[in-house]
Scaffold this motif. Structure first.
Motif, PDB file in Angstrom:
ATOM      1  N   ALA A   1       9.865  -4.330  -7.509  1.00  0.00           N
ATOM      2  CA  ALA A   1       8.529  -4.391  -8.358  1.00  0.00           C
ATOM      3  C   ALA A   1       7.565  -4.886  -7.504  1.00  0.00           C
ATOM      4  O   ALA A   1       6.188  -4.475  -7.672  1.00  0.00           O
ATOM      5  CB  ALA A   1       8.802  -5.586  -9.433  1.00  0.00           C
ATOM      6  N   VAL A   2       7.651  -5.893  -6.556  1.00  0.00           N
ATOM      7  CA  VAL A   2       6.743  -6.375  -5.722  1.00  0.00           C
ATOM      8  C   VAL A   2       6.239  -5.381  -4.548  1.00  0.00           C
ATOM      9  O   VAL A   2       4.730  -5.342  -4.608  1.00  0.00           O
ATOM     10  CB  VAL A   2       7.639  -7.539  -4.703  1.00  0.00           C
ATOM     11  N   VAL A   3       7.321  -4.414  -4.171  1.00  0.00           N
ATOM     12  CA  VAL A   3       6.484  -3.423  -3.185  1.00  0.00           C
ATOM     13  C   VAL A   3       5.556  -2.243  -3.977  1.00  0.00           C
ATOM     14  O   VAL A   3       4.423  -1.940  -3.606  1.00  0.00           O
ATOM     15  CB  VAL A   3       7.520  -2.487  -2.625  1.00  0.00           C
ATOM     16  N   MET A   4       6.104  -1.876  -5.220  1.00  0.00           N
ATOM     17  CA  MET A   4       5.402  -1.035  -5.967  1.00  0.00           C
ATOM     18  C   MET A   4       4.002  -1.720  -6.415  1.00  0.00           C
ATOM     19  O   MET A   4       3.087  -0.960  -6.423  1.00  0.00           O
ATOM     20  CB  MET A   4       6.305  -0.414  -7.087  1.00  0.00           C
ATOM     21  N   SER A   5       3.900  -2.982  -6.721  1.00  0.00           N
ATOM     22  CA  SER A   5       2.851  -3.548  -7.116  1.00  0.00           C
ATOM     23  C   SER A   5       1.708  -3.578  -6.027  1.00  0.00           C
ATOM     24  O   SER A   5       0.553  -3.311  -6.246  1.00  0.00           O
ATOM     25  CB  SER A   5       3.204  -4.711  -7.478  1.00  0.00           C
ATOM     26  N   SER A   6       2.328  -3.790  -4.748  1.00  0.00           N
ATOM     27  CA  SER A   6       1.568  -3.669  -3.607  1.00  0.00           C
ATOM     28  C   SER A   6       0.756  -2.309  -3.358  1.00  0.00           C
ATOM     29  O   SER A   6      -0.269  -2.380  -3.250  1.00  0.00           O
ATOM     30  CB  SER A   6       2.120  -3.999  -2.422  1.00  0.00           C
ATOM     31  N   VAL A   7       1.656  -1.411  -3.474  1.00  0.00           N
ATOM     32  CA  VAL A   7       0.936   0.070  -3.216  1.00  0.00           C
ATOM     33  C   VAL A   7      -0.046   0.065  -4.502  1.00  0.00           C
ATOM     34  O   VAL A   7      -1.134   0.625  -4.114  1.00  0.00           O
ATOM     35  CB  VAL A   7       2.140   1.057  -3.572  1.00  0.00           C
ATOM     36  N   LEU A   8       0.182   0.034  -5.658  1.00  0.00           N
ATOM     37  CA  LEU A   8      -0.813   0.139  -6.740  1.00  0.00           C
ATOM     38  C   LEU A   8      -2.222  -0.767  -6.564  1.00  0.00           C
ATOM     39  O   LEU A   8      -2.960  -0.308  -6.799  1.00  0.00           O
ATOM     40  CB  LEU A   8      -0.109  -0.070  -7.929  1.00  0.00           C
ATOM     41  N   ALA A   9      -1.763  -1.895  -6.182  1.00  0.00           N
ATOM     42  CA  ALA A   9      -2.952  -3.011  -5.909  1.00  0.00           C
ATOM     43  C   ALA A   9      -3.726  -2.518  -4.798  1.00  0.00           C
ATOM     44  O   ALA A   9      -4.888  -2.575  -4.534  1.00  0.00           O
ATOM     45  CB  ALA A   9      -2.534  -4.092  -5.684  1.00  0.00           C
ATOM     46  N   ASP A  10      -3.276  -1.652  -3.691  1.00  0.00           N
ATOM     47  CA  ASP A  10      -4.026  -1.195  -2.766  1.00  0.00           C
ATOM     48  C   ASP A  10      -4.839   0.006  -2.987  1.00  0.00           C
ATOM     49  O   ASP A  10      -5.634   0.672  -1.985  1.00  0.00           O
ATOM     50  CB  ASP A  10      -3.084  -0.842  -1.420  1.00  0.00           C
ATOM     51  N   LEU A  11      -4.584   0.620  -4.002  1.00  0.00           N
ATOM     52  CA  LEU A  11      -5.367   1.795  -4.545  1.00  0.00           C
ATOM     53  C   LEU A  11      -6.725   1.600  -5.166  1.00  0.00           C
ATOM     54  O   LEU A  11      -6.603   0.525  -5.938  1.00  0.00           O
ATOM     55  CB  LEU A  11      -4.327   2.804  -5.202  1.00  0.00           C
ATOM     56  N   PRO A  12      -7.728   2.444  -5.125  1.00  0.00           N
ATOM     57  CA  PRO A  12      -8.935   2.342  -6.027  1.00  0.00           C
ATOM     58  C   PRO A  12      -8.787   2.827  -7.418  1.00  0.00           C
ATOM     59  O   PRO A  12      -9.288   3.584  -7.929  1.00  0.00           O
ATOM     60  CB  PRO A  12      -9.684   3.082  -5.117  1.00  0.00           C
ATOM     61  N   ILE A  13      -7.645   2.229  -8.054  1.00  0.00           N
ATOM     62  CA  ILE A  13      -7.505   2.780  -9.529  1.00  0.00           C
ATOM     63  C   ILE A  13      -7.453   1.577 -10.510  1.00  0.00           C
ATOM     64  O   ILE A  13      -7.516   0.185  -9.986  1.00  0.00           O
ATOM     65  CB  ILE A  13      -5.836   3.276  -9.408  1.00  0.00           C
ATOM     66  N   PRO A  14      -7.414   1.639 -11.693  1.00  0.00           N
ATOM     67  CA  PRO A  14      -7.432   0.579 -12.766  1.00  0.00           C
ATOM     68  C   PRO A  14      -6.115  -0.317 -12.549  1.00  0.00           C
ATOM     69  O   PRO A  14      -5.033   0.483 -11.945  1.00  0.00           O
ATOM     70  CB  PRO A  14      -7.295   1.419 -14.302  1.00  0.00           C
TER      71      PRO A  14
END
Length: 447
Positions: free
Chosen positions: A147-160
RNA sequence: GUGGGUGUAGCUCAGCUGGCAGAGCGCCGCGUUGUGGUCGCGGAUGUCGCGGGUUCAAGUCCCGUCACUCACCCCA
């Protein structure tokens, strides 16, 4: 060339869309590697018996056949893989002797499913997958790590904002057993429809399909409606008065994932007891991810814990993984205008051509810029400068370079500023060096 | 696999009880003869998804078919 009609479910982006997809892929890979996952690619095909081992006959697999295969020839029994977890499990078994456990790998590849396409659902799409697999045992903390890793990916993207919803199969199955459900899977299937058909519809399904009493159905619905950002869901579950040892185990695990992940990335995870996810091989934690404001498209990253996906008879290889639906995410971003792309080509500079006899001069300028890592291209034709500038403008190329024996100049066509420049020393601002993807104004306007 | 919707210019679409295929945007040219965008003027562009039928006449009506799309199923 004959015009080919577009094939439903096999998406192809325009150049600007490709820039968005590339950003997602680059970000996923960078963050995965930052966390020590090794890149891996498996073949696109697997024997059908490998893919369907878990009895999932309902999977719509594309099978492979040679065009010139003789009628008498035996069916090779090969199919395109429908996910990356099953091929990875097969890979682990084959190479177990040469791998170090726990084994961490990421895998970014296309997968194929022969299902009817819809918004966010494709027949050919890309997944970006991470898994950790142990031999005989796998420490629980990896279920937090996913969960931590995937959350990091998503947080690094310019997305909602994205929220990973977590549930636990032991909790759900134990609970359903505790209320006397004859078949946990059919309860899960019904609960999973809560968003679509509502509580009353689910209650009806629970009674007709899952064989629950009205009061048991009511209890299950109350359990499924529990959603908390911390471990307080545990008290809520206990208050329903259902007792089951497997359930207790699941409650403890889910509490550990939610508190563990949120301690490292606040707000990244919620406990959501309606999440069913993968009715097949998951045995513990399950993940599902919603893009806030775009829940209807479904999960953009899912996965879970599996105890025995791979086993060679002597040893089992339990694992946990989560997979980012790259194509689905990109299709949401493009289809709903959530991002803006600064340009559709890599070029930061268009080098103008004065006349065809002087094209070599422009090529030399381009070479010098490229030698310093500045992406550029030379104008396709020695048109009037106005047309060459327009060529750059249409593609979003910010700078046009004018070679001149009296001294080169470079023009920022957004501002109109034109300055003297040397191809061996001039550089664009770092923000103009490569195409950028930014949240669109419509995304910022969203609450 | 089941059920609904839609197919007309590059894109978004209009086209009535059948009567010469249209608009906006985009594209091309000129004004502006080697510095774009704005503005003005001018111009090009169609297998009306495909096949058949009815009719003097079909984008329009009928039948079939294909594609796309939405929902179910299931899922990233």
């Amino acid at each position: 060339m004959a015009r080919s009609s577009k094939l439903s479910g096999f998406p192809e982006w325009l150049p600007a869309g490709q820039v968005v997809e590339q950003l997602v892929l680059d970000t996923a890979r960078r963050v995965f590697e930052l966390h020590g996952f090794a890149g891996l690619e498996t073949r696109s095909v697997e024997p059908l018996e490998t893919m369907l081992r878990k009895g999932e006959i309902d999977k719509e697999v594309y099978v492979l056949r040679r065009l010139h295969a003789a009628q008498s020839e035996a069916d090779p029994g090969l199919g395109l893989h429908f996910d990356l977890t099953v091929p990875f499990a097969r890979y682990v078994l084959e190479h177990a002797g040469q791998l170090e456990f726990p084994f961490r790998r990421y895998q970014i590849q296309k997968v194929w499913r022969g299902e009817r396409p819809q918004e966010g659902r494709f027949r050919e799409f890309t997944q970006a997958d991470i898994d950790v697999v142990g031999r005989d045992a796998l420490s629980f903390h990896h279920e937090v790590e996913m969960a931590v890793v995937m959350s990091s990916v998503l947080a690094d993207l310019p997305i909602p904002p994205a929220v990973i919803q977590v549930n636990n199969r032991k909790l759900a199955e134990g609970f359903y057993r505790g209320v006397g459900a004859p078949d946990a899977a059919s309860v899960l299937r019904a609960i999973d429809k809560l968003d679509k058909i509502g509580a009353e519809g689910v209650a009806r399904l629970l009674e007709t399909d899952a064989g629950l009493s009205a009061s048991a159905a009511e209890t299950c619905l109350r359990m499924a409606s529990i959603r908390t950002v911390d471990d307080s869901f545990a008290d809520a579950v206990m208050s329903l008065g259902v007792a089951d040892p497997m359930m207790d185990e699941g409650v403890a695990e889910l509490a550990a994932v939610v508190t563990g992940a949120n301690a490292r990335r606040p707000g990244s995870v919620v406990a959501d007891l309606r999440i069913a996810r993968g009715l097949d091989y998951y045995t513990g934690t399950v993940y599902e991810t919603q893009l806030v404001g775009h829940e209807s498209v479904g999960s953009i990253a899912s996965g879970g814990r599996y105890d025995s996906l791979a086993s060679d008879g002597r040893q089992t290889y339990p694992g946990v993984g989560i997979s980012l639906g790259v194509t689905r995410l990109v299709s949401i971003l493009l289809g709903r205008d959530l991002v803006e792309v600064s340009r559709s080509v890599p070029s930061a500079v268009l080098v103008a051509v004065v006349d065809e006899d002087a094209r070599a001069d422009s090529e030399i300028v381009a070479s010098r810029l490229r030698a310093r890592g500045i992406p550029c291209e030379v104008a396709p034709a020695a048109d009037k400068f106005g047309k060459q500038i327009r060529h750059a403008d249409r593609r979003g190329i910010p700078f046009v370079w004018f070679p001149d024996v009296a001294g080169d100049t470079v023009k920022d066509i957004r501002t109109g500023d034109q300055v003297s420049a040397e191809a061996d020393s001039w550089s664009p601002h770092i923000s103009d060096l490569h195409p950028t993807v930014t949240p669109s104004s419509s995304q910022e306007a969203r609450p």
